[in-house]
Design an enzyme around this catalytic site. Structure first.
Site, PDB file in Angstrom:
ATOM      1  CE  LYS A  46       2.123   2.933   0.945  1.00  0.00           C
ATOM      2  NZ  LYS A  46       2.344   2.126   0.335  1.00  0.00           N
ATOM      3  NE  ARG A 116       5.332   3.405  -2.100  1.00  0.00           N
ATOM      4  CZ  ARG A 116       6.321   3.354  -1.054  1.00  0.00           C
ATOM      5  NH1 ARG A 116       7.409   4.318  -0.894  1.00  0.00           N
ATOM      6  NH2 ARG A 116       6.472   2.290  -0.201  1.00  0.00           N
ATOM      7  N   GLY A 125      -1.900  -3.965  -0.285  1.00  0.00           N
ATOM      8  CA  GLY A 125      -2.556  -4.961  -1.215  1.00  0.00           C
ATOM      9  C   GLY A 125      -4.345  -4.479  -2.006  1.00  0.00           C
ATOM     10  CG  MET A 127      -4.967   1.886  -1.325  1.00  0.00           C
ATOM     11  SD  MET A 127      -6.789   2.427  -2.093  1.00  0.00           S
ATOM     12  CE  MET A 127      -7.646   2.929  -1.120  1.00  0.00           C
ATOM     13  NE  ARG A 368       3.086  -2.710   6.203  1.00  0.00           N
ATOM     14  CZ  ARG A 368       2.737  -3.043   4.735  1.00  0.00           C
ATOM     15  NH1 ARG A 368       1.888  -1.653   4.112  1.00  0.00           N
ATOM     16  NH2 ARG A 368       3.234  -3.606   4.344  1.00  0.00           N
ATOM     17  CG  HIS A 486      -2.813 -11.245  -1.284  1.00  0.00           C
ATOM     18  ND1 HIS A 486      -3.970 -12.016  -1.287  1.00  0.00           N
ATOM     19  CD2 HIS A 486      -3.504  -9.642  -0.753  1.00  0.00           C
ATOM     20  CE1 HIS A 486      -5.191 -11.318  -0.866  1.00  0.00           C
ATOM     21  NE2 HIS A 486      -4.304  -9.992  -0.872  1.00  0.00           N
ATOM     22  CB  SER A 810     -27.078  -7.714  35.352  1.00  0.00           C
ATOM     23  OG  SER A 810     -26.403  -8.455  33.814  1.00  0.00           O
ATOM     24  CB  CYS A 877     -24.936 -10.820  31.474  1.00  0.00           C
ATOM     25  SG  CYS A 877     -26.672 -10.520  32.082  1.00  0.00           S
ATOM     26  CE1 TYR A 897     -21.269  -9.445  35.794  1.00  0.00           C
ATOM     27  CE2 TYR A 897     -21.634  -7.983  38.468  1.00  0.00           C
ATOM     28  CZ  TYR A 897     -22.611  -8.488  36.812  1.00  0.00           C
ATOM     29  OH  TYR A 897     -23.571  -8.999  37.416  1.00  0.00           O
TER      30      TYR A 897
HETATM   31  P1  ADP Z   1       2.026  -0.939  -0.966  1.00  0.00           P
HETATM   32  O1  ADP Z   1       1.424  -0.619   0.040  1.00  0.00           O
HETATM   33  O2  ADP Z   1       1.255  -1.782  -1.903  1.00  0.00           O
HETATM   34  O3  ADP Z   1       3.316  -2.302  -0.199  1.00  0.00           O
HETATM   35  P2  ADP Z   1       3.452   0.849  -1.905  1.00  0.00           P
HETATM   36  O4  ADP Z   1       3.336   1.688  -2.370  1.00  0.00           O
HETATM   37  O5  ADP Z   1       4.695   0.152  -0.727  1.00  0.00           O
HETATM   38  O6  ADP Z   1       2.458  -0.931  -1.637  1.00  0.00           O
HETATM   39  O7  ADP Z   1       4.825  -0.428  -3.599  1.00  0.00           O
HETATM   40  C1  ADP Z   1       5.178  -0.913  -3.742  1.00  0.00           C
HETATM   41  C2  ADP Z   1       7.213  -1.937  -4.003  1.00  0.00           C
HETATM   42  O8  ADP Z   1       6.984  -1.145  -4.686  1.00  0.00           O
HETATM   43  C3  ADP Z   1       7.234  -1.090  -2.652  1.00  0.00           C
HETATM   44  O9  ADP Z   1       7.261  -2.365  -1.602  1.00  0.00           O
HETATM   45  C4  ADP Z   1       8.659  -1.127  -3.321  1.00  0.00           C
HETATM   46  O10 ADP Z   1      10.061  -1.688  -3.514  1.00  0.00           O
HETATM   47  C5  ADP Z   1       8.009  -0.567  -4.356  1.00  0.00           C
HETATM   48  N1  ADP Z   1       8.442   0.845  -4.818  1.00  0.00           N
HETATM   49  C6  ADP Z   1       7.860   1.848  -4.238  1.00  0.00           C
HETATM   50  N2  ADP Z   1       7.514   3.239  -4.626  1.00  0.00           N
HETATM   51  C7  ADP Z   1       9.568   2.854  -5.038  1.00  0.00           C
HETATM   52  C8  ADP Z   1      10.533   4.160  -5.419  1.00  0.00           C
HETATM   53  N3  ADP Z   1      10.334   4.708  -5.383  1.00  0.00           N
HETATM   54  N4  ADP Z   1      11.627   3.426  -5.903  1.00  0.00           N
HETATM   55  C9  ADP Z   1      11.405   2.127  -5.858  1.00  0.00           C
HETATM   56  N5  ADP Z   1      10.636   0.616  -5.193  1.00  0.00           N
HETATM   57  C10 ADP Z   1       9.591   1.683  -5.017  1.00  0.00           C
HETATM   58 MG    MG Z   2       4.510  -1.672   0.278  1.00  0.00          MG
END
Ligand code: ADP
Ligand code: MG
Ligand code: MG
Length: 921
Positions: A46, A116, A125, A127, A368, A486, A810, A877, A897
């Site tokens: 990220k 984040r 989901g 973290m 990503r 999710h 083999s 094998c 192979y």
């Molecule tokens: P995950 O890894 O679970 O996707 P994120 O860190 O991407 O978690 O956060 C989830 C959501 O929270 C993001 O998709 C975004 O919509 C919101 N978010 C995170 N940081 C910000 C921010 N600085 N301003 C507004 N929304 C945020």
């Molecule tokens: Mg995210």
């Protein structure tokens, strides 16, 4: 926010990672960006891509990344931080303040941030993210005054207390509870005040203020401490929670499933908030630059008006498709379209991105490479090649080898579907067909699957706690949540069949029932889902082969015309172009051999002759042979087996159409062929006219304490040369017959379990003798080889001696792993899972080759073998021949192979091609 500033490209955008200064723990992004997209190990996926997006001028709110090294430090030093961290974070906050004109904890214009997590590989989901950090009873008033929007300010505050309470302070669902405690408080207030479940957006300022009060009371009650008011305390607590979550159960389960090393650690991103919840001109969304379920080139995603990001991802409200934005906010939509193009052009792969719209301005929060189903991966790779975004080698690399089997998975039989009762429909989130008995909770789903049931996990929505259940299930069905919920995310990643957001089903956790189409389904009842089109059916629906199998194996012409089939064939052709190693198959019957050839195998790497002795009357002749007391008796019994073997081999040679066939001589301990119960022994006695007592005695005699290391492999042929002589004769007679039909035949006779050169020499002589006889009798010249399996350590270590006699090796990596590790595969169930949990072994060594240990035996044998005989042919094998990670190792050591089961052949071809391409880079 000073958007223009954040958008400006940073100067001196160099692709080279700056030298990681030893004490640099904080990397800025925004107007000045320290990192870039190549720094995923240090900044997490990220953080690295937030930096990269800043560098290409996309609108990203400013912030900073705390590196993964801090996570490593944290765990290595009793959960403490390096001394320099705090000062660097203060400088980071100051940089954000400068760019936004807001101040952290300020009573006029407060800066709020998100905290984040972000590991090297995205762990969806796993973290937890905290939004709106920096709010307290004073700053919330300041935010309300500054924005003139009290509802917005209090909505942020109630979200913050809820998230922080959950993630940092641990106020979560207890094992005996079905609902999150904060959600229970919300529901209760809604019912008190409105007598129904209204949407969160309908809550008034007074409602939100009351919620904050009740939330804080809940925190106090559960945790015994007050909610922290100081923004810096909040921030440090949040950082600790992100690092702490690296070791939570969910994260550990996920890492184990995807083989992510614990050492990697996670980074933490602290970023200025942008607000999707200021009103109707704002919102949050998730989008893909193309459709990640089926691969179609369309802008794909969803958004929620007046919402913060977690609402979209959590699947609490079902969002609207992104196309709707075109009507509701045309400018923002146009901007997103532009971003979509920019992303694909820059990253040259399909992106999965998260955005927020604040008062019509679009902000990018994440991008990503999008997780995709195998079907989408195939289509993306072919389309992007045609669009000249990528070359053919990249296209090959873009198809994950371990997912390829999804393309061969069955689909619903059209005739059966016509008869089935459609009871609901939802979003097609994971293609494929799945029938199963329904379970409404992950634990019960796991238990049922362990019992051997086919399970369909049905939930209102899924959350990370359901992961075990999702892994155990054939398919996943949810009533709520969109394509980025999710459930959909996990389905894409694990290749699970999934239908989500099937609003017409009513899931009752208490009663453990699902109501749909006027019927009630109890747990254990059958349902079927088609994740390619999003249909839900009552009962069990029969499946049919996929287009690829139908086209290749059954020669179905309609199937051959499908895009999926054509793309698959193109991919396989490129694989052949790219590969150095070839792919053979392990096949014991003509049918298996023919299937494997249809999938592109160029020979047999292993025919297990013993399988041929179990069918019909053969087993009796086999038993007679084993019970024989004299060589003459044994020869007589063997003479009965000879025609069977000859016909089997002839069938296989015909199916191979000239490709080579490696035939392994009898390998298992003899007692495996004998009847073990008294009744079976008596029946056999009658059949073959031998006293039952003698059979019993012989069974006793053949009993071994350690059959795996006992009288088996070439030891049998050395003890009873007439067995090998019969097998050799059968091979050569069949070869002569088929060769006379005009089909080329290339038998490669393989002597198993050799540890001494002399063992092989004795057997080779028997083989040559039979060859001389048959060639003379049939007046024909046969082309054959004799080689050995390298499957015990002594064989590997003395490979130079053995190669003087063997024309090929083999690697029998199943036995080589058992004997190399001193670990019986069939007995490993009692301790190996625990070993994997403790990470004594990183992967199951019987599935993925133990490179550091057993791998050395292979390397030694390759070096010594080729040293003695430069043109020695080398193959593998064992089970590992179909495992992508192992195939990469076999490419590296230079085998000729790999051989695997027929349906694994495409996977092996793809993995072999990728290994070769990677090796050449
Ligand atoms: P995950 O890894 O679970 O996707 P994120 O860190 O991407 O978690 O956060 C989830 C959501 O929270 C993001 O998709 C975004 O919509 C919101 N978010 C995170 N940081 C910000 C921010 N600085 N301003 C507004 N929304 C945020
Ligand atoms: Mg995210
Ligand atoms: Mg073996």
């Amino acid at each position: 926010m000073a958007k223009k500033l954040a958008r400006k490209k940073s100067t001196g955008a160099s692709r080279i990672a700056p030298p990681a200064s030893k004490n640099k723990f904080v990397y800025l992004f925004g107007r000045k960006t320290d990192g870039n997209g190549s720094m995923k190990a240090l900044l997490g996926g990220k953080g690295a891509n937030l930096g990269e997006m800043c560098r290409i001028g996309l609108p990203v709110p400013p912030g900073f990344t705390v590196t993964t090294e801090v996570c490593t430090y944290y765990y290595a030093n009793k959960r403490t931080y390096p001394a320099q961290l705090k000062g660097q974070m203060e400088a980071g906050i100051a940089a954000i303040e400068q760019q936004t004109g807001k101040k952290f904890g300020d009573l006029k214009n407060p800066l709020l941030v998100s905290v984040r997590s972000g590991a090297r590989d995205s762990m969806p989901g796993m973290m937890d993210t905290i939004l709106n950090l920096g709010l307290n009873d004073q700053t919330v008033e300041a935010l309300a005054t500054k924005t003139g929007n009290a509802r917005f300010a209090w909505d942020c505050y109630r979200r913050f207390v809820q998230m922080y309470g959950d993630v940092v302070l641990g106020v979560q669902k207890r094992p005996d509870e079905d609902h999150e405690p904060f959600e229970v408080v919300i529901e209760k207030l809604k019912h008190e005040r409105y007598h129904q479940d209204i949407e969160d957006t309908k809550l008034s300022v007074a409602d939100l203020q009351e919620l904050v009060r009740r939330f804080k009371a809940l925190v106090k009650e559960r945790v015994g401490q007050n909610f922290p008011a100081s923004p810096w305390d909040q921030l440090m607590g949040a950082i600790g929670a992100v690092f702490g979550s690296w070791m939570n159960d969910r994260a550990i389960v996920y890492r184990r499933k995807y083989n992510i090393p614990t050492e990697w650690g996670t980074a933490v991103n602290v970023q200025a908030m942008v607000y999707g919840n200021t009103g109707e001109r704002s919102g949050s969304g998730v989008a893909f630059t193309r459709n990640p379920a089926n691969g179609v080139k369309e802008f794909y995603g969803e958004f929620l008006i007046n919402a913060q990001g977690e609402d979209v991802v959590a699947g609490v409200r079902t969002p609207e498709p992104v196309a709707e934005l075109k009507k509701q906010m045309p400018e923002a939509y146009a901007e997103l379209e532009r971003i979509r193009q920019t992303l694909e052009k820059h990253f040259k792969d399909v992106q999965d991105f998260e955005f927020t719209i604040e008062d019509d301005d679009v902000y990018m929060l994440q991008t990503r490479n999008g997780k995709r189903t195998a079907m989408a991966a195939l289509k993306f790779s072919m389309d992007m090649y045609k669009e000249k975004l990528i070359d053919w080698k990249t296209a090959v690399m873009r198809n994950p080898a371990d997912q390829l089997e999804q393309l061969l998975a069955p689909v619903f039989d059209t005739a059966e579907v016509a008869k089935a009762k459609a009871i609901a429909s939802g979003l097609p989130a994971g293609p494929g067909a799945a029938s199963g008995q329904i379970y409404l909770n992950a634990d019960r789903a796991v238990v049922a699957a362990d019992r051997g049931e086919k399970v369909l996990l049905v939930r209102v929505e899924t959350s990370p706690e359901d992961l075990r259940g999702m892994i155990a299930a054939e398919g996943i069905l949810t009533a709520r949540g969109g394509v980025s919920s999710h459930a959909a995310l996990v389905a894409r990643q694990m290749g699970k069949v999934c239908v989500c957001g099937a609003a017409a089903i009513e899931v009752d956790y208490q009663a453990r029932t699902v109501k749909a189409d006027g019927r009630t389904f109890k747990e254990g009842d059958w349902m079927s889902i088609d994740g390619t089109i999003g249909q839900v059916y009552a009962g069990q629906v029969k499946t049919a082969p996929s287009e690829i199998v139908a086209g290749l194996i059954n020669g179905n012409e309609a199937a051959k015309k499908t895009e999926k089939f054509k793309h698959f064939q193109q991919l396989m052709k490129w694989c052949s172009d790219a590969s150095r190693m070839s792919v053979r198959t392990n096949a014991d019957t003509p049918e298996q051999a023919a299937n494997a050839v249809a999938f592109g195998a160029v020979g047999i790497g292993l025919t297990r002759t013993e399988h041929m002795f179990f069918e019909g009357d053969r087993i009796d002749a086999m038993r007679e042979m084993i019970l024989a007391e004299t060589v003459e008796e044994r020869k007589a019994a063997l003479a009965k087996l000879l025609p069977y073997q000859r016909e089997d081999f002839a069938g296989i040679f015909r199916a191979l159409k000239g490709y080579p066939a490696t035939i392994r001589f009898l390998d298992p301990p003899l007692h495996e062929f004998l009847p073990h119960t008294k009744q079976q022994q008596e029946e056999l006695a009658k059949k073959i006219g031998v006293p039952a007592a003698r059979i019993h005695q012989r069974v006793e005699q053949l009993h071994e304490f350690n059959p795996m290391l006992g009288f088996r492999g070439c030891r049998l042929g050395i003890g009873y040369p007439e067995i090998s002589a019969m097998q050799a004769r059968a091979v050569f007679e069949a070869a002569a017959d088929v060769q006379k039909e005009g089909i080329k035949v290339r038998p490669e006779i393989m002597i198993p379990l050799v540890g001494f050169k002399k063992e092989l020499d004795l057997q080779i002589e028997v083989v040559h003798q039979a060859a001389r006889e048959v060639q003379a009798e049939k007046k024909i010249k046969l082309n054959y080889m004799v080689g050995t399996m390298i499957e015990i350590p002594r064989g590997a270590l003395t490979a130079d001696e053995i190669a003087q006699s063997a024309e090929f090796f083999s690697f029998g990596t199943n036995d080589l792993t058992q004997t190399g590790l001193g670990m019986s595969r069939d007995d490993s169930g009692s301790f190996l899972p625990h070993y994997q949990e403790l990470e004594i072994v990183k992967k199951n060594p019987f599935a993925t080759i133990d490179v550091t240990g057993v791998g050395q035996l292979v390397e030694i044998a390759v070096a010594k073998g080729r040293g003695a005989r430069p043109n020695l042919k080398l193959g593998i094998c064992g089970e590992h021949g179909g495992d992508p990670a192992s195939i990469h190792f076999f490419e590296k050591v230079g085998l000729d192979y790999v051989s695997c089961s027929p349906y694994r052949v495409p996977v092996a071809r793809l993995a072999a091609a990728q290994a070769a391409l990677q090796g050449r880079q």
